[in-house]
Design a protein around this motif. Structure first.
Motif, PDB file in Angstrom:
ATOM      1  N   VAL A 178       0.959  -1.103   0.140  1.00 61.51           N
ATOM      2  CA  VAL A 178      -0.086  -0.024  -0.158  1.00 61.51           C
ATOM      3  C   VAL A 178       0.989   1.340   0.078  1.00 61.51           C
ATOM      4  CG1 VAL A 178      -1.622   1.337   1.395  1.00 61.51           C
ATOM      5  CG2 VAL A 178      -1.785  -1.241   1.145  1.00 61.51           C
ATOM      6  N   ALA A 179       1.837   1.105   0.657  1.00 61.21           N
ATOM      7  CA  ALA A 179       2.838   2.418   0.801  1.00 61.21           C
ATOM      8  C   ALA A 179       3.301   2.626  -0.435  1.00 61.21           C
ATOM      9  CB  ALA A 179       3.749   2.286   1.793  1.00 61.21           C
ATOM     10  N   ARG A 180       3.723   1.505  -1.390  1.00 63.74           N
ATOM     11  CA  ARG A 180       4.140   1.905  -2.691  1.00 63.74           C
ATOM     12  C   ARG A 180       3.154   2.272  -3.526  1.00 63.74           C
ATOM     13  NH1 ARG A 180       7.705   1.166  -1.495  1.00 63.74           N
ATOM     14  NH2 ARG A 180       8.926  -0.672  -1.885  1.00 63.74           N
ATOM     15  N   LEU A 181       1.896   1.989  -3.334  1.00 64.23           N
ATOM     16  CA  LEU A 181       0.785   2.498  -4.497  1.00 64.23           C
ATOM     17  C   LEU A 181       0.633   3.910  -3.776  1.00 64.23           C
ATOM     18  CD1 LEU A 181      -1.550   2.133  -5.990  1.00 64.23           C
ATOM     19  CD2 LEU A 181      -2.855   1.343  -4.211  1.00 64.23           C
ATOM     20  N   PHE A 182       0.694   4.392  -2.770  1.00 63.88           N
ATOM     21  CA  PHE A 182       0.640   5.938  -2.424  1.00 63.88           C
ATOM     22  C   PHE A 182       1.859   6.748  -3.063  1.00 63.88           C
ATOM     23  CE2 PHE A 182      -2.249   4.826   1.406  1.00 63.88           C
ATOM     24  CZ  PHE A 182      -3.446   5.094   0.630  1.00 63.88           C
ATOM     25  N   VAL A 194       6.915  -0.394 -21.543  1.00 59.80           N
ATOM     26  CA  VAL A 194       7.383  -0.192 -20.436  1.00 59.80           C
ATOM     27  C   VAL A 194       6.372  -0.959 -19.250  1.00 59.80           C
ATOM     28  CG1 VAL A 194       8.306   1.012 -18.425  1.00 59.80           C
ATOM     29  CG2 VAL A 194       8.606   1.916 -20.783  1.00 59.80           C
ATOM     30  N   TYR A 195       6.870  -2.222 -19.104  1.00 57.09           N
ATOM     31  CA  TYR A 195       5.833  -3.113 -18.156  1.00 57.09           C
ATOM     32  C   TYR A 195       6.135  -2.977 -16.509  1.00 57.09           C
ATOM     33  CZ  TYR A 195       4.750  -5.224 -22.598  1.00 57.09           C
ATOM     34  OH  TYR A 195       4.234  -5.524 -23.727  1.00 57.09           O
ATOM     35  N   ALA A 196       5.344  -3.244 -15.764  1.00 61.36           N
ATOM     36  CA  ALA A 196       5.576  -3.386 -14.355  1.00 61.36           C
ATOM     37  C   ALA A 196       6.076  -4.915 -14.372  1.00 61.36           C
ATOM     38  CB  ALA A 196       4.319  -3.594 -13.503  1.00 61.36           C
ATOM     39  N   ASP A 252       8.712  -3.371  -6.776  1.00 68.29           N
ATOM     40  CA  ASP A 252       8.947  -3.782  -5.409  1.00 68.29           C
ATOM     41  C   ASP A 252      10.109  -3.102  -4.758  1.00 68.29           C
ATOM     42  OD1 ASP A 252       6.926  -5.806  -5.224  1.00 68.29           O
ATOM     43  OD2 ASP A 252       8.207  -7.471  -5.926  1.00 68.29           O
ATOM     44  N   ARG A 253      10.865  -2.203  -5.731  1.00 68.70           N
ATOM     45  CA  ARG A 253      11.834  -1.634  -5.102  1.00 68.70           C
ATOM     46  C   ARG A 253      11.386  -0.287  -4.193  1.00 68.70           C
ATOM     47  NH1 ARG A 253      17.036  -0.985  -9.616  1.00 68.70           N
ATOM     48  NH2 ARG A 253      16.992  -3.212 -10.031  1.00 68.70           N
ATOM     49  N   GLN A 254      12.284   0.220  -3.602  1.00 67.09           N
ATOM     50  CA  GLN A 254      11.984   1.234  -2.919  1.00 67.09           C
ATOM     51  C   GLN A 254      12.004   2.472  -3.828  1.00 67.09           C
ATOM     52  OE1 GLN A 254      11.286   1.746   0.501  1.00 67.09           O
ATOM     53  NE2 GLN A 254      11.584  -0.344   0.593  1.00 67.09           N
ATOM     54  N   PRO A 255      11.115   3.715  -3.284  1.00 64.12           N
ATOM     55  CA  PRO A 255      10.770   4.626  -4.469  1.00 64.12           C
ATOM     56  C   PRO A 255      12.303   5.171  -5.011  1.00 64.12           C
ATOM     57  CG  PRO A 255       9.570   4.917  -2.467  1.00 64.12           C
ATOM     58  CD  PRO A 255      10.481   3.632  -2.090  1.00 64.12           C
ATOM     59  N   GLU A 256      13.317   5.538  -4.408  1.00 65.94           N
ATOM     60  CA  GLU A 256      14.597   6.025  -4.824  1.00 65.94           C
ATOM     61  C   GLU A 256      15.135   5.108  -5.908  1.00 65.94           C
ATOM     62  OE1 GLU A 256      15.574   8.990  -5.172  1.00 65.94           O
ATOM     63  OE2 GLU A 256      14.189  10.079  -3.555  1.00 65.94           O
ATOM     64  N   ALA A 257      14.956   3.898  -5.440  1.00 64.64           N
ATOM     65  CA  ALA A 257      15.622   2.889  -6.403  1.00 64.64           C
ATOM     66  C   ALA A 257      14.756   2.800  -7.650  1.00 64.64           C
ATOM     67  CB  ALA A 257      15.793   1.439  -5.523  1.00 64.64           C
ATOM     68  N   ALA A 301      15.665   5.643  -9.933  1.00 70.16           N
ATOM     69  CA  ALA A 301      16.883   5.538 -10.517  1.00 70.16           C
ATOM     70  C   ALA A 301      16.828   4.773 -11.551  1.00 70.16           C
ATOM     71  CB  ALA A 301      18.052   4.874  -9.661  1.00 70.16           C
ATOM     72  N   GLU A 302      16.005   3.675 -11.494  1.00 69.89           N
ATOM     73  CA  GLU A 302      15.777   2.559 -12.569  1.00 69.89           C
ATOM     74  C   GLU A 302      15.358   3.110 -14.007  1.00 69.89           C
ATOM     75  OE1 GLU A 302      13.698  -1.959 -13.401  1.00 69.89           O
ATOM     76  OE2 GLU A 302      13.415  -0.853 -11.616  1.00 69.89           O
ATOM     77  N   ILE A 303      14.400   4.130 -13.627  1.00 69.51           N
ATOM     78  CA  ILE A 303      13.733   5.024 -14.821  1.00 69.51           C
ATOM     79  C   ILE A 303      14.680   5.715 -15.379  1.00 69.51           C
ATOM     80  CG2 ILE A 303      11.749   6.677 -15.370  1.00 69.51           C
ATOM     81  CD1 ILE A 303      10.165   4.987 -13.360  1.00 69.51           C
ATOM     82  N   ARG A 304      15.561   6.364 -14.606  1.00 68.94           N
ATOM     83  CA  ARG A 304      16.362   7.392 -15.137  1.00 68.94           C
ATOM     84  C   ARG A 304      17.380   6.566 -16.058  1.00 68.94           C
ATOM     85  NH1 ARG A 304      15.968   9.899  -9.906  1.00 68.94           N
ATOM     86  NH2 ARG A 304      18.038   8.600  -9.001  1.00 68.94           N
ATOM     87  N   GLU A 305      17.833   5.150 -15.642  1.00 68.99           N
ATOM     88  CA  GLU A 305      18.773   4.565 -16.521  1.00 68.99           C
ATOM     89  C   GLU A 305      18.088   4.322 -17.658  1.00 68.99           C
ATOM     90  OE1 GLU A 305      21.706   2.493 -17.821  1.00 68.99           O
ATOM     91  OE2 GLU A 305      21.971   4.085 -16.324  1.00 68.99           O
TER      92      GLU A 305
END
Length: 405
Positions: free
Chosen positions: A76-80, A352-354, A380-385, A388-392
C-alpha cells in the motif's frame, strides 16, 4: 448482516457464496475480471479480480450487504508513492504519506487523508476570494445588466450582482470536506480513523458540501495554499476513485476503486517526463493529433512522446501494467508500438511493463528494421531505487536517439 469477500489483484478465481442478485450486479458492473455462477455448486459464484483495487459494498434491500475488498499486489505504501509522484513529482518526498500500521488500501488511505487534513487545518481554515453571483436587495460589486434585464424586466430591485467575497468557503476547503464526507460513508474505515475524520468534519462544518454528481471545484497550487497541497492531492485521489450506483431491483453499489492500469501509466509517464527534463525538448502525455493513415481517420494515442527542441518526435513509449505471460510479453502490444513507430517515422519504440516473468528484450521487425524494446520496472523496489531505474531507462532511450542523429 454483512458478508466480506476478499480478493487479490490478478489472483486466480475463487468461489464464494453470494445471492444471485449480488453476483449479477458484480458481473454487470465490470468491476471484476470474472464474476460467474459456479458450474458445480448452486449458490456459489466464481470471482476473479483484474486491475481494479479497493472496496465495493453491494446493499440488498431488506437483506445483507456484501463487501468486496480487492487488495493490490504492490504494498500500500508503494501504491501511495505511485499516486503521489504522479500528481506532484517536484513536491514528493519519501515517507510523506503516513499509512501507519494499515496494510489494506481503504484504511490506509483514510488514515493518510485524515493526517494530512489535520496538518493542513492546524493553523485554521484557509481563506480566499470567491466570486459570488446572486440577487440582492443591496447593491454591491457590479450589476449584471444582462441578467437584470432578463430576469427582472426593468425592476430596480432585487439587483443581480456579482462581487468577490473573502471567505473560507473556497475550492480548497470544499474539496477537503468532500473527501472527508466520502470516507465517512465508505465501508471498511476503522472506527479510530472514523472518529478522527469526524473531528476534521467538525472543523469544516461551515463549508458548503458538494452534491453527488457536482463537478469538483478546480484549484491550483500557489504560495498561499502550500500547507494544503498534500491534503488536496490525497483528497483528489479519494474523489476520483469514488463510485456509487443505483441498480435494478433496489440494489445499491457504493465503493472506492483504483484502476492499477491508470495508476501505473500515470506514474511511468510522469517519471519519464521528469527524467528527460535535463535533455531539453518537450514531453507529451497521452499525445493527441497522432494518426496512422494519411487521411487522419485512424487515430492513435501513445502514452508518452518526447519531442526534440526542433519539434521532431524522437521517443515514443507506452506503459503496460499487465501480468506477464509465463514465457514473455503479450504480442499485441508489439503491434500497437509498431503502429506508433510507423506513424512517427521512428526506428525504435519502447514498451514499459511492471515487472513480469521476462527481462528486457527487443525485436527487430522484418523488412522494416524497426526495433521494439520491452522493458520491465520492478515495483517492489524502494522509491528512490525505482526512480533511478527509470533514469537509467531514460539514458538508454536518449542514447538510441543520439545514435541516429
Amino acid at each position: 448482516m454483512t458478508a466480506v469477500v476478499s480478493l487479490v489483484e490478478h489472483a486466480p478465481a475463487r468461489a464464494f457464496p453470494l445471492p444471485d442478485t449480488v453476483g449479477r450486479a458484480l458481473a454487470a458492473s465490470k468491476i471484476l475480471e470474472e464474476a460467474a455462477p459456479d458450474s458445480y455448486e448452486r449458490g456459489m459464484w466464481r470471482l476473479r479480480a483484474g486491475s481494479k483495487v479497493g472496496v465495493v459494498a453491494v446493499a440488498v434491500p431488506g437483506g445483507e450487504t456484501v463487501t468486496v475488498r480487492i487488495t493490490p499486489k504492490v504494498p500500500v505504501a508503494r501504491l501511495f508513492f505511485l499516486l503521489g509522484y504522479s500528481s506532484d513529482p517536484a513536491g514528493w518526498r519519501d515517507g510523506m504519506v503516513d499509512v501507519a500500521e494499515h496494510s489494506e488500501l481503504l484504511p490506509a488511505l483514510a488514515h493518510a487523508v485524515e493526517r494530512q487534513t489535520d496538518r493542513a487545518l492546524r493553523r485554521g481554515l484557509l481563506q480566499g476570494y470567491r466570486t459570488v453571483e446572486e440577487a440582492s436587495l443591496v447593491v454591491r460589486g457590479r450589476i449584471r445588466e444582462a441578467e437584470q434585464i432578463r430576469r427582472r424586466f426593468g425592476m430596480p430591485l432585487p439587483a443581480e450582482v456579482a462581487y468577490d467575497e473573502f471567505t473560507t468557503d473556497i475550492a480548497e476547503n470544499r474539496i477537503l470536506r468532500a473527501a472527508v464526507d466520502r470516507l465517512l460513508i465508505l465501508p471498511g474505515v476503522p472506527q479510530t480513523v472514523r472518529t478522527r475524520l469526524m473531528r476534521q468534519r467538525a472543523r469544516l462544518a461551515d463549508i458548503t458540501p458538494l452534491v453527488r454528481g457536482q463537478v469538483i471545484p478546480a484549484w491550483r497550487p500557489t504560495r498561499l495554499n502550500t500547507r494544503y497541497h498534500q491534503a488536496l492531492h490525497l483528497a483528489q485521489v479519494v474523489l476520483d476513485g469514488a463510485s456509487a450506483e443505483n441498480l435494478p431491483g433496489g440494489l445499491r453499489m457504493d465503493g472506492f476503486l483504483f484502476d492499477m492500469n491508470r495508476v501505473y501509466e500515470d506514474f511511468v509517464c510522469a517519471a519519464l517526463r521528469e527524467a528527460l527534463r535535463p535533455y531539453g525538448g518537450r514531453s507529451a502525455l497521452q499525445a493527441k493529433d497522432v494518426h496512422l493513415d494519411e487521411c487522419d481517420s485512424v487515430r492513435l494515442r501513445p502514452d508518452f512522446v518526447w519531442y526534440a527542441d526542433s519539434g521532431t518526435p524522437r521517443i515514443v513509449a507506452d506503459a503496460k501494467y499487465k501480468a506477464g505471460k509465463r514465457r514473455g510479453y503479450p504480442n499485441e502490444d508489439l503491434y500497437q508500438m509498431l503502429a506508433y513507430c510507423t506513424a512517427f517515422g521512428l526506428p525504435e519504440g519502447h514498451l514499459v511493463y511492471a515487472k513480469g516473468s521476462a527481462p528486457h528484450t527487443s525485436h527487430r521487425v522484418r523488412r522494416a528494421g524497426t526495433v521494439l524494446h520491452q522493458h520491465a520496472l520492478d515495483l517492489d523496489r524502494q522509491p528512490e531505487a525505482l526512480l533511478a531505474e527509470i533514469r537509467e531507462l531514460t539514458r538508454r532511450m536518449v542514447a538510441g536517439v543520439k545514435g541516429r542523429i
